[in-house]
Design an enzyme around this catalytic site. Sequence first.
Site, PDB file in Angstrom:
ATOM      1  N   HIS A 119      -7.621  -3.488  10.292  1.00 45.00           N
ATOM      2  CA  HIS A 119      -7.620  -3.605   8.836  1.00 45.00           C
ATOM      3  C   HIS A 119      -8.778  -2.859   8.202  1.00 45.00           C
ATOM      4  CE1 HIS A 119     -10.829  -6.611   9.031  1.00 45.00           C
ATOM      5  NE2 HIS A 119     -10.074  -7.394   9.785  1.00 45.00           N
ATOM      6  N   CYS A 123     -11.039  -8.881  14.873  1.00 40.82           N
ATOM      7  CA  CYS A 123     -10.193  -7.760  14.454  1.00 40.82           C
ATOM      8  C   CYS A 123     -10.913  -6.428  14.642  1.00 40.82           C
ATOM      9  CB  CYS A 123      -9.802  -7.927  12.982  1.00 40.82           C
ATOM     10  SG  CYS A 123      -8.775  -9.378  12.670  1.00 40.82           S
TER      11      CYS A 123
END
Length: 162
Positions: free
Chosen positions: A120, A137
Amino acid sequence: MRALFLIIVAGLFLAACGQSYGTYTGPKVTRIVVEKAERKMYLMHGPIVLREYDVGLGFAPIGDKVQEGDGRTPEGVYEIDRRNPQSQFYLSLGISYPNEQDIAEAKALGVDPGGDIFIHGRPKKYQSDLIDWTLGCIAVTNREMREIYAMVETGTKIVIRE
């Protein structure tokens, strides 16, 4: 006058709904490789590197993710299994963590393996820093995320290595 206003508002609404994050017409991305120790991510077409990115990882980047909340980025072979244009971190591509092996390892330890691992963008407070700040992430700049989002299809294999 009111009718004209409604037409303009409807047009703006439809334009926003059809927002595009770019198009890509080059060679297909056949896999993504993440080298955690190097803080690098590569979009590959066979043996050819199409793009290279500097990445931020989980706040505890050394070692494989074992359980929810450990701050580690998982290691292994996964695939991109979903796309989120409404991500709180700009745009995101979901990674199919945990896989069967991750679930079995966590179960043997009596812990929850966690989930919701993504590639992301970065919120404003992390825009210029390459520090490891995520909960596991893989973070890139928003500009890079637009490019990645256009290039990578659902089902693309991702290999994450120490």
